[in-house]
Design a protein around this motif. Structure first.
Motif, PDB file in Angstrom:
ATOM      1  N   TYR A  85     -25.372  35.038  -7.637  1.00 53.00           N
ATOM      2  CA  TYR A  85     -25.456  35.980  -6.518  1.00 53.00           C
ATOM      3  C   TYR A  85     -24.596  37.213  -6.774  1.00 53.00           C
ATOM      4  N   SER A  86     -23.924  37.241  -7.938  1.00 51.95           N
ATOM      5  CA  SER A  86     -23.054  38.390  -8.209  1.00 51.95           C
ATOM      6  C   SER A  86     -23.894  39.578  -8.669  1.00 51.95           C
ATOM      7  N   LYS A  87     -23.321  40.754  -8.486  1.00 47.84           N
ATOM      8  CA  LYS A  87     -24.000  41.994  -8.878  1.00 47.84           C
ATOM      9  C   LYS A  87     -24.249  41.956 -10.390  1.00 47.84           C
ATOM     10  N   THR A 138     -34.880  41.400 -11.826  1.00 45.58           N
ATOM     11  CA  THR A 138     -33.904  40.503 -11.184  1.00 45.58           C
ATOM     12  C   THR A 138     -34.627  39.449 -10.331  1.00 45.58           C
ATOM     13  N   HIS A 181     -31.080  37.410  -3.238  1.00 42.37           N
ATOM     14  CA  HIS A 181     -30.326  38.141  -2.219  1.00 42.37           C
ATOM     15  C   HIS A 181     -31.143  38.382  -0.957  1.00 42.37           C
ATOM     16  N   GLU A 182     -32.446  38.434  -1.159  1.00 39.63           N
ATOM     17  CA  GLU A 182     -33.321  38.619   0.014  1.00 39.63           C
ATOM     18  C   GLU A 182     -33.708  37.266   0.602  1.00 39.63           C
TER      19      GLU A 182
END
Ligand code: SAM
Ligand code: SF4
Length: 324
Positions: free
Chosen positions: A247-249, A305, A309-310
């Motif tokens: 979940y990291s950038k 990606t 995140h969504e």
């Protein structure tokens, strides 16, 4: 080397050989393995053709996974076969460690270079609660057997779980003070089946990195071609710590892997909507060039990606289905 539209090079094949598992980890198969209809798992010749094609495309690292890969009766033959393929430079597996104590040396001798063993806690009760099996001692014997057998790399995978193993860092550190073992803390990933579980137990990797940084651990600079793990080292410890934080950038920016399920479906991402069947290319050695063209072509549509995140985890119901 295969490169996608985003300039990422792919050197790492994660190859599932079975969906079957004998554990019932609470985040993966809480009700245990249930047989599903569908094609059989790939046989040894299909696995050989598949890995031959991928290795010739520059995928030099191959990890055998599952389900529990070591439950395959021909697991040692799979190891031997993959190791003999031109271009396979590092052969690894990920296992729950159930059969390790007895077989670590045999598999090393057959050509297995590296091993990841899943241990979410060194506390026997927590281990039992998470996996459904009272087998911590047996699995730990397996870890020691791997150290004795001279594997190039021994790693322990621990899924970070809020309120379950989030106070266990000290036990992991004690273990690696004198042992050259890497601990991989993996952030819990949301899959189709574990939405409620995820909401309750997900913990960001920063829970660990903050504690590490406060006690003198230093993040290593990422080597070129390295995967998405963040690695930490400390002069007083023989072992290392790695964090897998999906979940990291920018997690996906370093993606270097493709997955093939036990039924021969190519997954461009762990969280893609569906796999792409390769099975018809695996029936004959003469089809290997066509398989390579098809894989190269398929890679052109790999997305930049995942969409975790969504809140979208794609078509993956549980990691055991396509190989975590
Ligand atoms: N059965 C083997 C094992 O457990 O090591 C190999 C397959 S398992 C699917 C591979 C890895 O995925 C294990 O380390 C497991 O803990 C991890 N895993 C499974 N489900 C997960 C989830 N939802 N989030 C994060 N890691 C998960
Ligand atoms: Fe089995 Fe591995 Fe899933 Fe646990 S994480 S249930 S050992 S496949």
């Amino acid at each position: 080397m295969m490169r996608d539209a985003y300039g990422r090079d792919f050197s790492y094949l994660r190859l599932s050989v079975t969906d079957v598992c004998n554990f019932s980890c609470s985040y993966c198969l809480p009700d245990g393995f249930r047989k599903k209809p569908g094609p059989s798992f790939m046989g040894l010749d299909e696995i050989r053709r598949l890995a031959t094609a991928f290795a010739a495309l520059g995928m030099w690292k191959v990890r055998i996974t599952g389900g529990e890969p070591t439950l395959r009766k021909d697991f040692t033959d799979i190891v031997r076969t993959l190791k003999a393929i031109d271009g396979v430079k590092l052969l690894a597996t990920t296992t729950n460690g159930y059969k390790l104590a007895k077989n670590a040396q045999k598999w090393r001798d057959a050509g297995l270079d590296a091993i990841n063993i899943s241990i979410d806690s060194f506390n026997a009760k927590t281990f039992h609660d998470v996996t459904g099996h009272d087998r911590l001692t047996q699995v730990m014997d397996g870890v020691e057997a791997c150290l004795d057998a001279g594997y190039k790399s021994v790693k322990l995978n621990a899924v970070l779980l809020k309120g379950i193993n989030d106070q266990d860092l000290g036990n992991f550190l004690d273990f690696i003070e004198t042992r050259p073992v890497s601990i991989r803390f993996i952030e819990l990933m949301r899959t189709g089946d574990n939405g409620d579980y995820f909401s309750k137990y997900h913990l960001p990797a920063s829970h660990i990195t903050e504690q590490l940084e406060a006690s003198g651990w230093v993040q290593k600079t990422r080597e070129i071609g390295a995967g998405p793990a963040q690695e930490y080292v400390h002069g007083d410890f023989a072992g290392r710590i790695g964090l897998i934080a999906p979940y990291s950038k920018d997690f996906c920016a370093t993606c270097n892997r493709l997955r093939v399920s036990a039924r021969g479906n190519l997954h461009l991402c762990l969280f893609s909507e569906h796999g792409i069947s390769l099975r018809h290319f695996l029936q004959n050695d003469d089809d290997i060039p066509a398989l390579q063209d098809f894989v190269r072509q398929s890679l052109t549509v790999k997305k930049a990606t995942h969409f975790l995140h969504e809140g979208l985890s794609g078509g993956t119901q549980k990691l055991a289905d396509i190989g975590g």
